[in-house]
Scaffold this active site. Structure first.
Site, PDB file in Angstrom:
ATOM      1  N   GLU A   1       0.802  -1.226   0.094  1.00 52.23           N
ATOM      2  CA  GLU A   1      -0.095   0.062  -0.112  1.00 52.23           C
ATOM      3  C   GLU A   1       0.742   1.370   0.154  1.00 52.23           C
ATOM      4  O   GLU A   1       0.448   2.260   0.745  1.00 52.23           O
ATOM      5  CB  GLU A   1      -0.910  -0.045   1.365  1.00 52.23           C
ATOM      6  CG  GLU A   1      -1.989  -1.120   1.244  1.00 52.23           C
ATOM      7  CD  GLU A   1      -3.074  -1.195   2.350  1.00 52.23           C
ATOM      8  OE1 GLU A   1      -4.199  -1.404   2.006  1.00 52.23           O
ATOM      9  OE2 GLU A   1      -2.580  -0.901   3.581  1.00 52.23           O
TER      10      GLU A   1
HETATM   11  C1  ACM Z   1      -2.349  -5.255   3.729  1.00 54.52           C
HETATM   12  O1  ACM Z   1      -3.209  -5.763   4.385  1.00 54.52           O
HETATM   13  N1  ACM Z   1      -2.149  -4.016   3.714  1.00 54.52           N
HETATM   14  C2  ACM Z   1      -1.142  -6.242   3.651  1.00 54.52           C
END
Ligand code: ACM
Length: 675
Positions: free
Chosen positions: A320
């Site tokens: 992310e």
């Molecule tokens: C995640 O759930 N951002 C690995």
């Protein structure tokens, strides 16, 4: 003589032969051969260990004896186990050929043979023997006065080598005792990897002597000292569990950058600062991959973190990274151009690859969430698949892509236990779905899976109920044969397994009452408990939509925290509705209408309770909707009165609206079916 015969008869009758289906084993073993007869447990029961095991087996066998004694109250004479081959006459003989290594692909197989007067566990390594002891504890039976084991032969080994649980200690810190009790529970389910998420936007949780600023500025005083980390790693080792630390970079870095803003990517007027985040969500804070100082800081952090964890893997996160700070930073954009990087993925690969030699110094391989899988990423890395659904995965998601591209890989999509999805959804999520065709080499790269306990909405009070018992089903999926998929069997065994987890200190059952007592303002909790068996917390992060309702300091002591997935009365009601719809007998009708009567009374009870319990108020709209609908359905079904379809449908939809209590009525689907 007559007395003797009666005694013999009683013993014979009460130790009645049980069937394989009646055994409450989990994960289900690969081979079970049950035959007639029993091994009677007495206080004389002794244990002997032979072979060349690691010393952890003495701790494991002692813990086994204490748990057996705790359950039976026999005052077993067997004291702490310390030495090999002290008691050749002992009833339980454990033989381990060699010292087990806490690593993946280690031999964890065992053979357990119970005859009427002897129990033998044979294993290559002590790790297999520990699993055998867990199986033996699960086999314990009783009659009205005594305890015994069935005569049985079990040979067992895991289907997947990686059977993990990730706990996020960054969002909400989870103290040492939470970690330890969950390690005990993991070991009881034959799980062998604890992935410890130690840093994120909301906190830095590991003491670093060379970087005291990190915990001083970014932990709110909640962190593990290095001594605590070592102690937990040792505790895990004694239970056959590998610990993998995660320091999430280059994104999820608000806490790190709060202490070291100079290695962030943000540009702007004046002094650049970063805040430790108090909300959930994806934030912009990202390390600057073009700054040599970034690697100096990370290298010296890894210098301290790596030696605390003896295993061969280090998780760098990598998920992310929204790229916003990189895109807004002209020097970073220029760096991309100068290096012919087409996009931010290329730049992140550059960053990841710089970490590999730093980790190699400590013989650690890099593991990261699936975003790290790019064309130029080292094939030594382990890819941790997490995005999308299992269907997405079947259509070519990260796990399959990684295996086909030559990476070892671990599955977590489908095992996100914080999404509050059903037991069934996790249990039937196979890392190797039948539809996917992989070569034997590709299959071998699918190491297994990991339940992921993200902690935005969990504290020490409710975390166990989010992990257990669903993680036991995931443990079975990863250990047992792929053909073991029967939900009725799973639910039946899980009832007993849940109590066994509680015996190990897991609080998933008892803390519900603690939460309900607070909601009731220390009044009678029966109505709340009944209602909680009809409700489930909102799923798929809807409870905290946008990440702003529940901040890191918000109360998680609410009705939704007492509720869980697979609401028990909703399951019972569904069975009753199915029976009624297939046969409208008087009896079936009676079962269904009894639920409605109960729910009408329940609403009155909750209203009465709320007069001195403000925390009950948010539940009332939903309980009223259910009560109103129940009244109409009673008129229709029991009294055969005409009821307006529009009224029914309106009431039904009221049962499906977002409740201020952040729960949903789990009976909604069955009610809809009935209408
Ligand atoms: C995640 O759930 N951002 C690995």
């Amino acid at each position: 003589m007559k007395y003797f015969l009666i005694l013999l008869f009683v013993t014979f009758v009460s130790n009645a032969q049980i069937t394989t289906e009646q055994l409450n084993l989990m994960p289900w073993p690969q081979n079970i051969k049950l035959t007639a007869g029993t091994f009677a447990l007495s206080k004389k029961f002794k244990v002997n260990i032979t072979g060349n095991p690691n010393a952890r087996i003495f701790i494991g066998a002692t813990n086994f004896v204490r748990r057996l004694d705790g359950r039976t109250g026999l005052f077993l004479e067997q004291s702490f186990l310390t030495k090999v081959n002290e008691r050749p006459e002992a009833e339980l003989q454990i033989n381990c050929v060699r010292n087990g290594k806490i690593e993946i692909n280690e031999d964890e197989s065992y053979q357990l043979i119970i005859t009427s007067n002897k129990i033998t566990i044979n294993a290559t390594s002590d790790l297999g023997a520990l699993h055998g002891l867990e199986t033996l504890l699960q086999l314990l039976q009783n009659n009205s006065t005594a305890y015994y084991f069935p005569v049985v032969e079990i040979s067992d080994s895991p289907r997947f080598t990686w059977r993990g649980l990730m706990i996020d200690a960054a969002r909400h810190f989870q103290p040492v005792d939470v970690i330890k009790r969950n390690l005990d529970a993991m070991a009881s389910m034959k799980m062998n990897v604890f992935h410890w998420h130690l840093a994120d936007d909301q906190g830095w949780r590991i003491e670093l002597k060379n970087h005291p600023k990190l915990t001083e500025l970014a932990s709110d005083g909640n962190f593990y000292t290095q001594e605590e980390i070592k102690n937990i790693v040792k505790y895990a080792d004694e239970r056959g569990i590998l610990v993998i630390p995660e320091i999430d970079v280059p994104g999820h870095a608000s806490a790190l950058l709060n202490a070291y803003p100079e290695i962030g990517s943000k540009v702007g007027e004046g002094k650049i600062t970063y805040e430790v985040q108090r909300n959930s969500g994806i934030f912009n804070a990202t390390l600057d991959p073009t700054n040599p100082k970034t690697y100096e800081v990370l290298s010296s952090i890894f210098d301290e973190v790596c030696p605390l964890f003896p295993g061969s893997y280090f998780h760098i996160g990598g998920d992310e990274n929204n790229g916003k700070e990189w895109n807004a930073n002209p020097a970073i954009q220029q760096f991309k151009k100068d290096n012919n990087f087409v996009n931010n993925h290329d730049l992140q690969t550059y960053f990841n690859m710089k970490l590999i030699p730093i980790l190699k110094k400590y013989n650690k391989k890099l593991m990261g969430w699936e975003e790290i899988m790019t064309e130029n990423m080292s094939k030594d890395a382990i890819i941790h698949a997490w995005r999308g659904t299992n269907e997405g995965q079947e259509a070519g998601g990260a796990l399959i892509k990684a295996a086909k591209s030559g990476y070892n890989t671990v599955l977590s999509n489908g095992y996100y236990i914080d999404l509050m999805l059903s037991l069934e959804s996790h249990y039937l999520n196979d890392p190797l779905p039948k539809k996917i065709i992989l070569s034997p080499e590709e299959k071998a790269r699918v190491l297994g899976g990991e339940a992921a306990m993200w902690s935005e909405l969990v504290t020490t009070l409710n975390i166990d109920s989010r992990i257990w018992p669903r993680t036991a089903a995931i443990a079975e999926r990863l250990w047992s044969d792929e053909s073991v998929t029967d939900m009725n069997s799973l639910r039946k065994r899980l009832k007993t397994i849940s109590f066994r987890l509680e015996e190990l200190g897991i609080t998933h059952i008892r803390n519900k009452e603690v939460i309900l007592r607070n909601i009731s303002n220390n009044q009678d909790t029966r109505a709340l408990n009944d209602f909680s068996n009809l409700c489930e917390p909102l799923k798929n992060y809807k409870r905290n939509g946008g990440g702003k309702k529940y901040r890191m300091h918000s109360p998680l002591t609410l009705f939704a925290d007492a509720c869980n997935t697979d609401a028990s009365e909703a399951l019972d009601f569904n069975v009753a509705v199915n029976a009624y719809l297939s046969d409208k007998s008087k009896e079936n009708k009676g079962v269904v209408t009894d639920f409605f009567k109960k729910w009408i009374t329940l609403n009155s009870d909750l209203i009465a309770l709320s007069s001195n319990a403000p925390l009950v108020q948010p539940l009332l709209p939903l309980s009223k909707s259910l009560s109103d609908l129940s009244e109409q359905l009673l008129l229709l079904i029991e009294k055969k009165q005409k009821v307006s379809q529009t009224v029914l449908e309106d009431l039904l939809e009221k049962c499906n609206t977002r409740s201020p209590a952040d729960v949903e009525l789990a009976v909604y689907g069955s009610l809809k079916k009935l209408l």
